[in-house]
Motif scaffolding. Structure first.
Motif, PDB file in Angstrom:
ATOM      1  N   GLY A 574       0.828  -1.197   0.000  1.00 39.49           N
ATOM      2  CA  GLY A 574       0.000   0.000   0.000  1.00 39.49           C
ATOM      3  C   GLY A 574       0.858   1.242   0.000  1.00 39.49           C
ATOM      4  N   GLY A 575       0.312   2.339   0.486  1.00 39.29           N
ATOM      5  CA  GLY A 575       1.029   3.596   0.494  1.00 39.29           C
ATOM      6  C   GLY A 575       0.742   4.386   1.748  1.00 39.29           C
ATOM      7  N   ASP A 625      -4.328   1.198   1.918  1.00 38.12           N
ATOM      8  CA  ASP A 625      -4.229  -0.203   1.535  1.00 38.12           C
ATOM      9  C   ASP A 625      -4.467  -0.307   0.039  1.00 38.12           C
ATOM     10  OD1 ASP A 625      -3.769  -1.088   4.134  1.00 38.12           O
ATOM     11  OD2 ASP A 625      -5.931  -1.131   4.579  1.00 38.12           O
ATOM     12  N   PRO A 626      -4.015  -1.403  -0.569  1.00 44.33           N
ATOM     13  CA  PRO A 626      -4.271  -1.567  -2.006  1.00 44.33           C
ATOM     14  C   PRO A 626      -5.772  -1.454  -2.291  1.00 44.33           C
ATOM     15  CG  PRO A 626      -2.659  -3.174  -1.279  1.00 44.33           C
ATOM     16  CD  PRO A 626      -3.128  -2.503  -0.046  1.00 44.33           C
ATOM     17  N   GLY A 627      -6.124  -0.675  -3.291  1.00 43.46           N
ATOM     18  CA  GLY A 627      -7.523  -0.472  -3.662  1.00 43.46           C
ATOM     19  C   GLY A 627      -8.147   0.764  -3.043  1.00 43.46           C
ATOM     20  N   THR A 656     -21.730  10.016  -4.961  1.00 44.73           N
ATOM     21  CA  THR A 656     -21.256   9.698  -6.316  1.00 44.73           C
ATOM     22  C   THR A 656     -19.953   8.901  -6.262  1.00 44.73           C
ATOM     23  OG1 THR A 656     -22.274  11.755  -7.074  1.00 44.73           O
ATOM     24  CG2 THR A 656     -20.695  10.706  -8.549  1.00 44.73           C
ATOM     25  N   VAL A 657     -19.049   9.297  -5.359  1.00 42.79           N
ATOM     26  CA  VAL A 657     -17.778   8.568  -5.216  1.00 42.79           C
ATOM     27  C   VAL A 657     -18.041   7.135  -4.769  1.00 42.79           C
ATOM     28  CG1 VAL A 657     -15.652   8.456  -3.864  1.00 42.79           C
ATOM     29  CG2 VAL A 657     -16.391  10.630  -4.835  1.00 42.79           C
ATOM     30  N   GLN A 658     -18.928   6.962  -3.792  1.00 43.02           N
ATOM     31  CA  GLN A 658     -19.243   5.612  -3.315  1.00 43.02           C
ATOM     32  C   GLN A 658     -19.850   4.762  -4.432  1.00 43.02           C
ATOM     33  OE1 GLN A 658     -18.342   4.065  -0.793  1.00 43.02           O
ATOM     34  NE2 GLN A 658     -18.990   4.913   1.186  1.00 43.02           N
ATOM     35  N   LYS A 659     -20.706   5.367  -5.228  1.00 41.27           N
ATOM     36  CA  LYS A 659     -21.408   4.616  -6.267  1.00 41.27           C
ATOM     37  C   LYS A 659     -20.446   4.090  -7.335  1.00 41.27           C
ATOM     38  CE  LYS A 659     -25.318   5.116  -9.448  1.00 41.27           C
ATOM     39  NZ  LYS A 659     -26.361   6.044  -9.953  1.00 41.27           N
ATOM     40  N   HIS A 660     -19.394   4.860  -7.649  1.00 38.30           N
ATOM     41  CA  HIS A 660     -18.484   4.482  -8.741  1.00 38.30           C
ATOM     42  C   HIS A 660     -17.089   4.144  -8.229  1.00 38.30           C
ATOM     43  CE1 HIS A 660     -21.423   5.877 -11.743  1.00 38.30           C
ATOM     44  NE2 HIS A 660     -21.671   6.882 -10.894  1.00 38.30           N
ATOM     45  N   ALA A 661     -16.955   3.819  -6.953  1.00 42.67           N
ATOM     46  CA  ALA A 661     -15.628   3.601  -6.366  1.00 42.67           C
ATOM     47  C   ALA A 661     -14.936   2.366  -6.923  1.00 42.67           C
ATOM     48  CB  ALA A 661     -15.744   3.496  -4.847  1.00 42.67           C
ATOM     49  N   ASP A 662     -15.671   1.400  -7.424  1.00 41.49           N
ATOM     50  CA  ASP A 662     -15.044   0.167  -7.919  1.00 41.49           C
ATOM     51  C   ASP A 662     -14.421   0.348  -9.293  1.00 41.49           C
ATOM     52  OD1 ASP A 662     -15.820  -1.096  -5.620  1.00 41.49           O
ATOM     53  OD2 ASP A 662     -17.738  -1.797  -6.461  1.00 41.49           O
ATOM     54  N   GLY A 663     -14.702   1.417  -9.993  1.00 39.21           N
ATOM     55  CA  GLY A 663     -14.138   1.650 -11.313  1.00 39.21           C
ATOM     56  C   GLY A 663     -12.773   2.307 -11.230  1.00 39.21           C
ATOM     57  N   PRO A 664     -12.108   2.490 -12.380  1.00 41.46           N
ATOM     58  CA  PRO A 664     -10.807   3.172 -12.387  1.00 41.46           C
ATOM     59  C   PRO A 664     -10.962   4.647 -12.042  1.00 41.46           C
ATOM     60  CG  PRO A 664     -11.571   2.756 -14.616  1.00 41.46           C
ATOM     61  CD  PRO A 664     -12.520   2.037 -13.720  1.00 41.46           C
ATOM     62  N   ALA A 665      -9.836   5.318 -11.826  1.00 43.27           N
ATOM     63  CA  ALA A 665      -9.853   6.716 -11.406  1.00 43.27           C
ATOM     64  C   ALA A 665     -10.516   7.590 -12.454  1.00 43.27           C
ATOM     65  CB  ALA A 665      -8.427   7.192 -11.122  1.00 43.27           C
ATOM     66  N   ARG A 666     -10.243   7.334 -13.739  1.00 43.85           N
ATOM     67  CA  ARG A 666     -10.837   8.164 -14.785  1.00 43.85           C
ATOM     68  C   ARG A 666     -12.360   8.024 -14.801  1.00 43.85           C
ATOM     69  NH1 ARG A 666      -6.869   7.810 -20.082  1.00 43.85           N
ATOM     70  NH2 ARG A 666      -4.970   8.574 -19.045  1.00 43.85           N
ATOM     71  N   ASP A 688     -14.131  28.097 -10.902  1.00 43.79           N
ATOM     72  CA  ASP A 688     -13.302  27.075 -11.533  1.00 43.79           C
ATOM     73  C   ASP A 688     -13.588  25.725 -10.901  1.00 43.79           C
ATOM     74  OD1 ASP A 688     -12.209  29.271 -12.802  1.00 43.79           O
ATOM     75  OD2 ASP A 688     -10.602  29.478 -11.323  1.00 43.79           O
ATOM     76  N   VAL A 689     -13.466  24.655 -11.712  1.00 43.94           N
ATOM     77  CA  VAL A 689     -13.740  23.295 -11.259  1.00 43.94           C
ATOM     78  C   VAL A 689     -12.466  22.473 -11.416  1.00 43.94           C
ATOM     79  CG1 VAL A 689     -15.073  21.197 -11.656  1.00 43.94           C
ATOM     80  CG2 VAL A 689     -16.172  23.441 -11.852  1.00 43.94           C
ATOM     81  N   THR A 690     -12.009  21.841 -10.312  1.00 41.21           N
ATOM     82  CA  THR A 690     -10.809  20.996 -10.345  1.00 41.21           C
ATOM     83  C   THR A 690     -11.086  19.741  -9.539  1.00 41.21           C
ATOM     84  OG1 THR A 690      -9.369  22.916 -10.519  1.00 41.21           O
ATOM     85  CG2 THR A 690      -8.364  20.849  -9.797  1.00 41.21           C
ATOM     86  N   LEU A 691     -10.683  18.566 -10.093  1.00 46.17           N
ATOM     87  CA  LEU A 691     -10.908  17.287  -9.435  1.00 46.17           C
ATOM     88  C   LEU A 691      -9.719  16.374  -9.720  1.00 46.17           C
ATOM     89  CD1 LEU A 691     -12.885  15.422  -7.869  1.00 46.17           C
ATOM     90  CD2 LEU A 691     -13.790  14.715 -10.093  1.00 46.17           C
ATOM     91  N   VAL A 692      -9.151  15.769  -8.669  1.00 47.22           N
ATOM     92  CA  VAL A 692      -8.027  14.826  -8.791  1.00 47.22           C
ATOM     93  C   VAL A 692      -8.407  13.567  -8.036  1.00 47.22           C
ATOM     94  CG1 VAL A 692      -5.597  14.379  -8.324  1.00 47.22           C
ATOM     95  CG2 VAL A 692      -6.353  16.694  -8.943  1.00 47.22           C
ATOM     96  N   VAL A 693      -8.313  12.397  -8.700  1.00 45.26           N
ATOM     97  CA  VAL A 693      -8.628  11.107  -8.089  1.00 45.26           C
ATOM     98  C   VAL A 693      -7.447  10.173  -8.333  1.00 45.26           C
ATOM     99  CG1 VAL A 693     -10.190   9.134  -8.081  1.00 45.26           C
ATOM    100  CG2 VAL A 693     -11.105  11.437  -8.453  1.00 45.26           C
ATOM    101  N   PHE A 694      -6.969   9.513  -7.261  1.00 40.54           N
ATOM    102  CA  PHE A 694      -5.940   8.478  -7.454  1.00 40.54           C
ATOM    103  C   PHE A 694      -6.245   7.317  -6.533  1.00 40.54           C
ATOM    104  CE2 PHE A 694      -4.192  11.436  -4.341  1.00 40.54           C
ATOM    105  CZ  PHE A 694      -3.713  10.623  -3.325  1.00 40.54           C
ATOM    106  N   LYS A 695      -5.921   6.100  -7.049  1.00 41.47           N
ATOM    107  CA  LYS A 695      -6.182   4.864  -6.327  1.00 41.47           C
ATOM    108  C   LYS A 695      -4.863   4.137  -6.094  1.00 41.47           C
ATOM    109  CE  LYS A 695      -9.904   2.545  -7.175  1.00 41.47           C
ATOM    110  NZ  LYS A 695     -10.942   1.710  -7.809  1.00 41.47           N
ATOM    111  N   GLN A 696      -4.750   3.550  -4.909  1.00 44.72           N
ATOM    112  CA  GLN A 696      -3.558   2.771  -4.563  1.00 44.72           C
ATOM    113  C   GLN A 696      -3.654   1.415  -5.257  1.00 44.72           C
ATOM    114  OE1 GLN A 696      -0.876   3.680  -2.485  1.00 44.72           O
ATOM    115  NE2 GLN A 696       0.003   1.824  -3.360  1.00 44.72           N
ATOM    116  N   ARG A 697      -2.621   1.120  -6.102  1.00 50.54           N
ATOM    117  CA  ARG A 697      -2.630  -0.143  -6.823  1.00 50.54           C
ATOM    118  C   ARG A 697      -1.987  -1.240  -5.984  1.00 50.54           C
ATOM    119  NH1 ARG A 697      -0.661   2.062 -12.733  1.00 50.54           N
ATOM    120  NH2 ARG A 697      -2.738   2.568 -13.558  1.00 50.54           N
TER     121      ARG A 697
END
Length: 715
Positions: A574-575, A625-627, A656-666, A688-697
Motif C-alpha cells: 500500500g502507500g 491499503d491496495p484499492g 457519487t464517489v461511493q457509487k463508482h468507487a469500484d471503477g478506475p480513477a478516470r 473554476d472546477v478541479t478534481l483529482v482522483v488516485f487509487k492505490q494499486r
C-alpha cells in the motif's frame, strides 16, 4: 362666535324658565332662528363625519323608539289577550258554579215539596257537581275567596238540612203504609160484622172518607186533613160501645179488635201528623232560608266576578291608552328633534359648501386676490377652504416661478447649445478612443490565449501520470473564464515520492491565473531543490507568494494543500500519505466501503495573509491499503448551483464517489463531472472546477494503465 352662542343659549334658558328676555316680556320672534344659527356655527367645529353620525343617531333613536313602541303595543296586545283568556276562564268557572247551583236549588226545592225519593240521589250528584265547580274557581283575590267561602257555607248548610228530610220522608211513608193497613183491617172486620148483623150502623162511608183523606194527606201534607181524620176516628171509636151492647158475647171480641185497630190508627195518625209537621217546618226553612241564602251567595259570587272582569277590562283599556299616548308623544318629540337636527346639520353643511364653491369659481376666473371664506372652521369644509387658500397662495408663487422659469430656460437654451457643440467634439474623441480600444482588445485577447495555453501546458501530462506505477491517477480542471484560478499538480521526486498539490486562488480571471502560475512554478522549484518536509516548504512558498503579491499590488490569497505519497514505512503493501496545508477536505474511500474525510482546517492557513505562517502549519499521515481511493477537489464542485439555488454539496459528492468507487480513477472523475453538470443544468459555472482522483494499486497492478477517458479534458 362663541360669545354669541352663549347669549343665544342664555335667551333660550330664560324663555324656558318663564323669564322675559325683554323688559316688556315680549318673546323675540327671531329667537328660534338665532338659536339655529348659533347651533349651525357650533357644528362647524365638528367634523362632517360626526355630524352625519349625529343624523344617523337621531334616526336610530327614532327607529328604536318606533320598534320599542311597536314591541310595547304588541306586548300589550299579548297581555290583553292573555288577560282576556284568563278572565274568560274565570268567568266560565263562575258560570259553571252558577249553573250547578241553579240545578241544585231546583232539585232542592222540588224534593222539599214532593218528597220523591229518587230526587235525593239526584241532589247528591248535583251537590258533588257544585262542589267540583267551586273547587275549579281560579279567580284570585280575598273578596273572591270570601264569596266562595260564603257559598260553600250556604251549600253545606243546605246539604245539612237536606240530610234531615230523607229520614222524615221514610217515617212518613212508613206511617202512611201502617195507617192504610190498619184502617183496611178495621174496615174488613167492620164489614164482617155488618154482614152478620145488618141492623148495625153502616160505617162504610166513614172508612171511605178516611181513605180519601189519607190519600189527600199523603199527597199534599195538609195538617187540617190529618185533624179531620183524627175527628172521624174519634167518632168511629165513640160509636163502637153502642154496637157492643147489641151483639152477643161471642162477637163482642171482634168489636174490641176493631177498636184496637182504630186506636192504633189514631196513634199512627198522630205520629204521621207530627212527622208531617216537622217536614213542613224543614221545607219552609229550605224555601225561605236555605234556598234564598244559596241564591244570594251564588249571585254575589257572579256579581263579584263581573265586577272583577269589568275592572280588569277598564285597567287594560287605561294601560293601552296610556302607552299609546306615551308612544305618540315620545315618537313625535323624537321625530321633531330629529327633523330640527337634520335641518341644523344640513344648514351647517350646505352654506359653507356654497360659499366654498363661490370662492373656487371666483379664483378660477382669475381673481387671485379674492378672500377665501370659512378657513377658520375646524371641519372638513374648513380644511378644504384652507386647502383652496393654500392653492391660491401656491398659484401666486407658481406665476412668479413661471416667469423666473422662462428666464432660466432662455439661459439654459444658450448653455445647451454650447454643451451640444462640446458633445459633438466629445463624440469624435470617443470614436477615436473606440478604435484604439478595439486594437487593445485584440492584443489582450491574444495575451489571454497565450496565458490559457501556458496554464494548460504546465498541467501534468497523461504519460507522466501513467509513469507512476503504484497509483492510478486521473485529474480534471476547467476554468470559469479563459484563465482559471484553480491549481493542481502531480510531481515525482527522485526517491519515488509522489507529491500532489491542489489549491484555489481567490476569484478567477487573468489576475487569479497569474497568481496560480506563480504558485505552481514556486512549488515545482522548491520540489526540485531537494527533499524538504511539507510545513517548511509551505512556509518558504508563502514568503515567495507574499513577495510576488506586493510586486503585483494584488490582494489575492491562496488555499493550498500538499500531499506526499510514498510506500508504507511499516513494510505492508500500500502507500502512506503525508498531508499539510489548508484546503478542502481530503476524501479517502476504503476498500471495505468506509469513507473518511480528512479535515485540513487545522493543518495551515491561506497563503498571502501573513509573512510567517510556520506557527499555523501542521501535517497528518494517512495509510492506504491496495484499492483505497483518494479524492481531491476545489469548491467549484461542492458549490455548484442549480436553477433552484441549491448547492451540489459534499454529501452528494460522497454518494457519487461511493457509487463508482469500484471503477478506475478516470471513470470516477467522469462520473463526478457528469453528476455535477446534471445538477447544474443550464446554469453557467460561476467558479473554476478541479478534481483529482488516485487509487492505490496492488503490486501486481503496477504498470497497468487505466481505462481510456471519455472526456478529453480528463488527464
Amino acid at each position: 362666535m362663541r360669545h354669541g352662542a352663549g347669549l343665544a343659549r342664555g335667551r333660550v334658558a330664560g324663555t324656558l324658565a318663564g323669564q322675559p328676555t325683554t323688559p316688556d316680556a315680549v318673546p323675540d320672534a327671531g329667537l328660534l332662528v338665532s338659536v339655529l344659527a348659533d347651533a349651525t356655527s357650533l357644528l362647524r367645529y365638528l367634523p362632517v363625519g360626526r355630524r352625519i353620525f349625529l343624523v344617523l343617531l337621531f334616526y336610530g333613536i327614532a327607529m328604536a323608539v318606533a320598534v320599542g313602541a311597536g314591541g310595547r303595543i304588541l306586548g300589550l296586545v299579548d297581555h290583553h289577550g292573555t288577560t282576556a283568556e284568563a278572565l274568560r276562564h274565570h268567568l266560565d268557572t263562575i258560570a259553571r258554579v252558577r249553573e250547578a247551583s241553579g240545578h241544585y236549588q231546583t232539585l232542592y226545592d222540588t224534593y222539599a215539596k214532593t218528597r220523591v225519593p229518587l230526587l235525593g240521589d239526584d241532589m247528591a250528584f248535583q251537590h258533588l257537581m257544585l262542589v267540583r265547580a267551586l273547587d275549579a274557581v281560579s279567580l284570585p283575590g280575598p273578596d273572591v275567596a270570601e264569596a266562595l267561602a260564603a257559598l260553600r257555607h250556604a251549600v253545606d248548610d243546605a246539604q245539612t238540612h237536606q240530610a234531615l228530610l230523607p229520614p222524615l220522608n221514610t217515617r212518613i211513608e212508613a206511617d202512611h203504609l201502617a195507617l192504610a193497613q190498619t184502617l183496611s183491617e178495621a174496615q174488613g172486620l167492620m164489614a164482617l160484622l155488618q154482614e152478620r148483623f145488618p141492623d148495625l150502623p153502616n160505617h162504610h162511608n166513614a172508612f171511605a172518607v178516611l181513605e180519601s183523606l189519607r190519600f189527600d194527606f199523603k199527597v199534599y201534607l195538609r195538617l187540617s186533613t190529618g185533624v179531620q181524620m183524627q175527628d172521624i176516628l174519634a167518632r168511629l171509636r165513640h160509636s163502637l160501645p153502642l154496637a157492643v151492647s147489641r151483639l152477643p158475647a161471642a162477637d163482642q171480641h171482634t168489636v174490641h179488635l176493631i177498636d184496637a185497630h182504630l186506636a192504633d190508627a189514631e196513634a199512627t195518625l198522630a205520629d204521621l201528623i207530627d212527622a208531617s209537621r216537622r217536614w213542613m217546618q224543614r221545607s219552609l226553612f229550605i224555601d225561605f232560608i236555605s234556598l234564598p241564602r244559596l241564591y244570594r251567595t251564588t249571585e254575589a259570587l257572579v256579581s263579584l266576578a263581573r265586577e272583577r272582569d269589568l275592572a280588569a277590562r277598564r285597567a287594560l283599556e287605561s294601560a293601552t291608552r296610556t302607552v299609546v299616548i306615551t308612544v305618540a308623544v315620545v315618537g313625535a318629540a323624537v321625530l321633531l328633534a330629529g327633523f330640527l337636527a337634520v335641518v341644523v346639520i344640513a344648514r351647517s353643511l350646505q352654506r359653507p359648501l356654497s360659499e366654498l364653491v363661490e370662492d373656487i369659481d371666483a379664483l378660477s376666473q382669475g381673481a387671485q386676490n379674492h378672500v377665501v371664506r370659512g378657513t377658520a372652521a375646524g371641519d372638513e369644509v374648513g380644511i378644504m377652504a384652507r386647502t383652496v387658500e393654500a392653492w391660491q397662495h401656491n398659484s401666486r408663487r407658481l406665476t412668479a416661478l413661471e416667469m423666473e422659469k422662462r428666464a432660466i430656460l432662455a439661459r439654459e437654451k444658450e448653455e445647451t447649445e454650447r454643451a451640444l457643440h462640446r458633445l459633438d467634439q466629445a463624440h469624435a474623441e470617443i470614436r477615436a478612443l473606440n478604435d484604439r480600444l478595439s486594437q487593445e482588445n485584440l492584443r489582450l485577447g491574444a495575451e489571454l490565449d497565450v496565458s490559457r495555453r501556458l496554464q494548460r501546458m504546465l498541467l501534468p501530462r497523461d504519460e507522466d501520470l501513467k509513469a507512476i506505477p503504484s497509483l492510478d491517477i486521473a485529474a480534471f480542471m476547467e476554468p470559469a473564464n479563459e484563465v482559471g484560478g484553480d491549481y493542481y499538480d502531480v510531481l515525482t521526486q527522485a526517491d519515488g515520492t509522489v507529491r500532489f498539490g491542489i489549491g484555489d486562488v481567490t476569484g478567477h480571471g487573468l489576475e487569479s491565473g497569474v497568481v496560480m502560475l506563480l504558485t505552481q512554478s514556486a512549488i515545482r522549484a522548491l520540489t526540485e531543490s531537494g527533499p524538504t518536509d511539507l510545513p517548511t516548504l509551505i512556509t518558504t512558498l508563502n514568503r515567495a507568494v507574499m513577495a510576488s503579491m506586493r510586486r503585483l499590488g494584488s490582494g489575492k490569497t491562496v488555499t493550498l494543500a500538499l500531499i506526499d505519497h510514498h510506500p508504507r514505512s511499516d513494510g505492508h503493501p500500500g502507500g502512506e500519505l503525508v498531508i499539510a496545508g489548508q484546503h478542502e477536505s481530503v476524501i479517502v474511500r476504503r476498500t471495505d466501503g468506509r469513507l473518511d474525510d480528512v479535515d485540513t482546517l487545522m493543518l495551515g492557513m491561506p497563503l498571502g495573509l501573513e509573512d510567517d505562517i510556520g506557527a499555523y502549519l501542521g501535517q497528518t499521515t494517512v495509510l492506504l491499503d491496495p484499492g483505497d481511493m483518494v479524492v481531491l477537489y476545489t469548491d467549484g464542485i461542492t458549490e455548484s448551483v442549480n436553477a433552484a439555488g441549491q448547492l451540489y454539496g459534499l454529501e452528494r459528492l460522497h454518494l457519487t464517489v461511493q457509487k463508482h468507487a469500484d471503477g478506475p480513477a478516470r471513470a470516477v472523475v467522469q462520473a463526478v463531472l457528469d453528476d455535477v453538470r446534471a445538477h447544474q443544468g443550464d446554469q453557467v459555472a460561476l467558479d473554476d472546477v478541479t478534481l483529482v482522483v488516485f487509487k492505490q494499486r496492488a503490486a501486481e497492478e503496477n504498470g497497468r494503465e487505466g481505462a481510456a477517458s471519455p472526456d478529453p479534458s480528463v488527464v
